[in-house]
Design an enzyme around this catalytic site. Structure first.
Site, PDB file in Angstrom:
ATOM      1  CB  CYS A 125      -2.094   5.409   1.484  1.00 17.28           C
ATOM      2  SG  CYS A 125      -2.551   5.764  -0.217  1.00 17.28           S
ATOM      3  CB  CYS A 155      -3.034  -3.548  -2.902  1.00 18.08           C
ATOM      4  SG  CYS A 155      -4.620  -2.825  -3.305  1.00 18.08           S
ATOM      5  CB  CYS A 205      -9.630   1.234   0.309  1.00 16.81           C
ATOM      6  SG  CYS A 205      -8.330   1.894  -0.743  1.00 16.81           S
ATOM      7  CB  CYS A 258      -4.516  -3.968   2.907  1.00 18.46           C
ATOM      8  SG  CYS A 258      -5.873  -2.791   2.981  1.00 18.46           S
ATOM      9  CB  CYS A 302      -0.914   0.006   1.226  1.00 19.10           C
ATOM     10  SG  CYS A 302      -2.028   1.417   1.196  1.00 19.10           S
TER      11      CYS A 302
END
Ligand code: SF4
Lengths: 148, 170
Positions: free
Chosen positions: A89, A106, A117, A108, A87
């Site tokens: 982010c 991902c 998400c 996740c 991920c």
């Protein structure tokens, strides 16, 4: 005492994973603020994956496809450098270990279990940022990330 | 990074944005939840106010707010006489770009009263780890070198404004 100074930490020794990188290109974030572009092949893989998973999970892309595009490219970049779509982010102390562990690959665990998400790639229809589309073209990705 | 504004504006609204009451950005009395959740997606009710407004046409790489790094951290953040806002982000974090745009606006709105910076957690892992950054974006507010607020996730502008007002009033 504080830990290692920037740029030297988690990038060491990862480049053996995944496809061989072109010799002129350094994948790791040594260049301050430099954003390393993912390979087109990985972007295409993650684009397809995102479309499929959106359909499968009945979720939608963000009304701002720029957000979607950046995340897809981030997943692709991690796929290139780590061999797994970690991920984009989150911040990790050790990206390689995290990619191996898999929780934040991902889709996740929070996405698979609760459709959460936080990267805003897959949005449930009740989310205010959710658009109505489950498709995104390579052109859209290129266009919305052209200025990075 | 400081690319000039682009031609790839994002006109991808798929629903009309007429039915939302917009709260003016000076309003700080919103009844926002006090607790900081892990993820911004829990704030649906609050976001309703601002969602349409903040998904705004803008260029994605157009980040006007100055960057702070590990090297300049103490000087710019901890030793600052003015309160400081720092947005921690990651290079390929899509929602961080939405928050950048909000922070750019806030930097203008609060010019002289609040200093705003962004920090790339990928480039400065030491600072990111010191402040235990996990999910990004994270917006932190500092006053006199002390961290007073920490907001994880993608929030409406009002949410950041409310936190800033609390810090300024403290
Ligand atoms: S939050 Fe989960 S589902 Fe969303 S992009 Fe990151 S890894 Fe994928």
């Amino acid at each position: 005492m504080r830990t290692l100074q920037a740029s030297t930490s988690y990038s060491i020794g990862i480049s053996s994973v995944g496809p061989p990188a072109p010799p002129t290109r350094h994948r790791h974030g040594i260049v301050a603020q430099g954003v390393v572009e993912p390979t087109e092949k990985s972007v295409e893989i993650m684009r397809k994956f995102s479309e499929q998973y959106a359909r499968k999970s009945s979720t939608y892309f963000c009304v701002d496809k720029g957000v979607t595009s950046v995340v897809i490219k981030g997943l692709a970049e991690h796929k290139d450098t780590l061999g797994a779509p970690l991920c984009p982010c989150r911040h990790y102390d050790d990206k390689a270990a995290e990619a191996q562990q898999g929780f934040w690959n991902c889709p996740c665990v929070p996405m698979r279990e609760r459709k959460e998400c936080h990267c805003m790639l897959f949005l449930t229809p009740d989310n205010d940022f959710a658009g109505q589309e489950q498709t995104i073209s390579m052109e859209e990705i290129k266009e919305t990330t052209a200025n990075m | 990074m400081a690319a000039s504004c682009c031609s790839t504006a994002l006109f991808s609204f798929s629903r009309p944005n007429t039915s939302y009451g917009v709260v003016s950005s000076s309003s700080v009395s919103l009844s926002l939840p006090q607790q900081t959740h892990q993820f911004g997606l829990s704030f649906r009710a609050q976001r309703r106010l601002e969602a349409r407004k903040s998904v705004r046409v803008s260029c994605i790489g157009d980040n006007k707010t100055a960057a702070v790094t590990g090297k300049s951290w103490d000087k710019l953040v901890l030793d600052s006489e003015t309160p400081v806002l720092v947005e921690f982000y990651a290079s390929w974090c899509g929602p961080c770009r939405m928050v950048h745009r909000v922070i750019d606006e806030i930097a203008t709105d609060y010019s002289g009263r609040l200093k705003c910076f962004v920090l790339n957690a990928d480039n400065d892992p030491r600072i990111a780890e010191d402040y235990d950054i996990k999910a990004v974006p994270v917006v932190m507010l500092f006053k006199n070198g002390v961290k007073l607020e920490s907001i994880v996730g993608t929030m409406p502008k009002e949410f950041y404004v409310a936190a800033i007002e609390r810090v300024l009033a403290s």
